[in-house]
Enzyme design. Structure first.
Site, PDB file in Angstrom:
ATOM      1  N   GLU A  40      -8.123   7.735   5.923  1.00 29.69           N
ATOM      2  CA  GLU A  40      -7.980   7.055   4.641  1.00 29.69           C
ATOM      3  C   GLU A  40      -9.291   7.175   4.177  1.00 29.69           C
ATOM      4  OE1 GLU A  40      -4.579   5.377   6.574  1.00 29.69           O
ATOM      5  OE2 GLU A  40      -6.376   5.571   7.173  1.00 29.69           O
ATOM      6  N   PHE A  65      -4.222  -0.198   3.395  1.00 31.31           N
ATOM      7  CA  PHE A  65      -5.001   0.950   3.942  1.00 31.31           C
ATOM      8  C   PHE A  65      -6.147   1.427   2.774  1.00 31.31           C
ATOM      9  CE2 PHE A  65      -1.071   1.766   6.169  1.00 31.31           C
ATOM     10  CZ  PHE A  65      -1.430   0.642   7.278  1.00 31.31           C
ATOM     11  N   HIS A  91       2.751  -0.228  -2.453  1.00 26.78           N
ATOM     12  CA  HIS A  91       3.139  -1.295  -1.745  1.00 26.78           C
ATOM     13  C   HIS A  91       1.980  -2.331  -1.399  1.00 26.78           C
ATOM     14  CE1 HIS A  91       5.328   2.181  -0.569  1.00 26.78           C
ATOM     15  NE2 HIS A  91       6.106   1.475   0.220  1.00 26.78           N
TER      16      HIS A  91
END
Length: 296
Positions: A40, A65, A91
């Site tokens: 990430e 993340f 999310h």
């Protein structure tokens, strides 16, 4: 749509392109989608590099993340240099459901709002999400767009025109103000309908633009109703509730307005369906009704 209109848009994802749907761009313009794998921090730095070459770059991944794991890169690379990178993970919040507390990001709005140069948009349905992406693409510099997982009721039609720094007054009222963002807007409208049957008129405002905040619309509403409920699928610490409370502190005439902050109360989420979790944490229409009645 942005790509087809000629916008030099890229999407960079971290092994979640199917879940975040950035893979849709890959199907239209394969060269404009980059999957960096489970890396990430690299995702943010690749996006930064692409932006320096004159592109409009959106990042994917899940919110836990895409904001938490990469905070240093967002702060020191994207925001410090005011790069044209749009942080747009999915999310967020408890609507992630069965993935549990480890994956339910509840601090992202606080993390992103405190960063200089970052703008924060929290859409409440499909059309407002499209508008948020378009606003971010058309305005230079860093943006955070908070997207969820669950399907949401349609609140806006295709012709809606949302703007940066503007809240949306969805229902007028005189007895209390309900300020909601994201998934909570539809619940707020449900609660307002029930309150109306009890003779209580609640004003419902969609705080689509958290930063910059539409202070005028919020202050005018609070001055009229004298009572405020904020509701968010996010921690109340540093989230919408804190932001609104800080605004009221700066206006002594409104400081005495009773205020209820609905959201995650300094806790992590847990596993369950989205519907179960909204009810469990008092963030569904029933929870908003209870808070409104307490306030009245």
């Amino acid at each position: 749509e942005l790509y087809q209109e000629g916008c030099p848009v890229y999407a960079v994802d971290a092994d979640l392109a199917g879940s975040t749907t950035t893979a849709k761009l890959a199907s239209v313009a394969p060269g404009h989608h980059i999957d960096v794998g489970i890396a990430e921090q690299n995702m943010i730095d690749v996006a930064a590099g692409l932006s320096l070459a004159g592109n409009v770059v959106f990042t994917g991944s899940f919110a836990v993340f895409g904001t938490g794991r990469v905070y240093d890169q967002i702060r020191n690379t994207v925001c410090y240099a005011q790069l044209n990178v749009k942080i747009a993970p999915t999310h967020a919040g408890i609507s992630v459901g069965p993935d549990g507390g480890s994956h339910q990001m509840l601090e992202d709005v606080a993390l992103m709002s405190v960063l200089p140069h970052m703008r924060v948009l929290v859409p409440a349905d499909y059309q407002s999400a499209k508008q948020a992406l378009r606003i971010a693409a058309q305005n230079a510099g860093p943006f955070y767009i908070r997207l969820g997982r669950a399907a949401l009721p349609e609140l806006y039609g295709p012709a809606v025109n949302l703007t940066l720094g503007q809240a949306q007054l969805l229902r007028q009222g005189r007895d209390l103000t309900i300020l909601a963002m994201g998934t909570e807007v539809s619940f707020a409208l449900e609660a307002a309908k029930v309150l109306a049957q009890e003779g209580i008129e609640a004003e419902v405002i969609d705080v689509f633009s958290v930063k910059p905040l539409d202070e005028t619309t919020i202050l005018d509403s609070v001055a009229k109703t004298g009572r405020v409920v904020t509701v968010e699928e996010h921690s109340v610490r540093g989230g919408l509730g804190t932001i609104v409370a800080s605004l009221l502190v700066l206006h002594p005439g409104l400081l005495k307005a009773p205020l209820q902050l609905l959201g995650m109360q300094d806790c992590f989420g847990t596993s369950g369906t989205a519907e179960q979790l909204f009810a469990h944490f008092g963030l569904d229409a029933g929870g908003i009704l209870e808070a409104a009645r307490r306030l009245l």
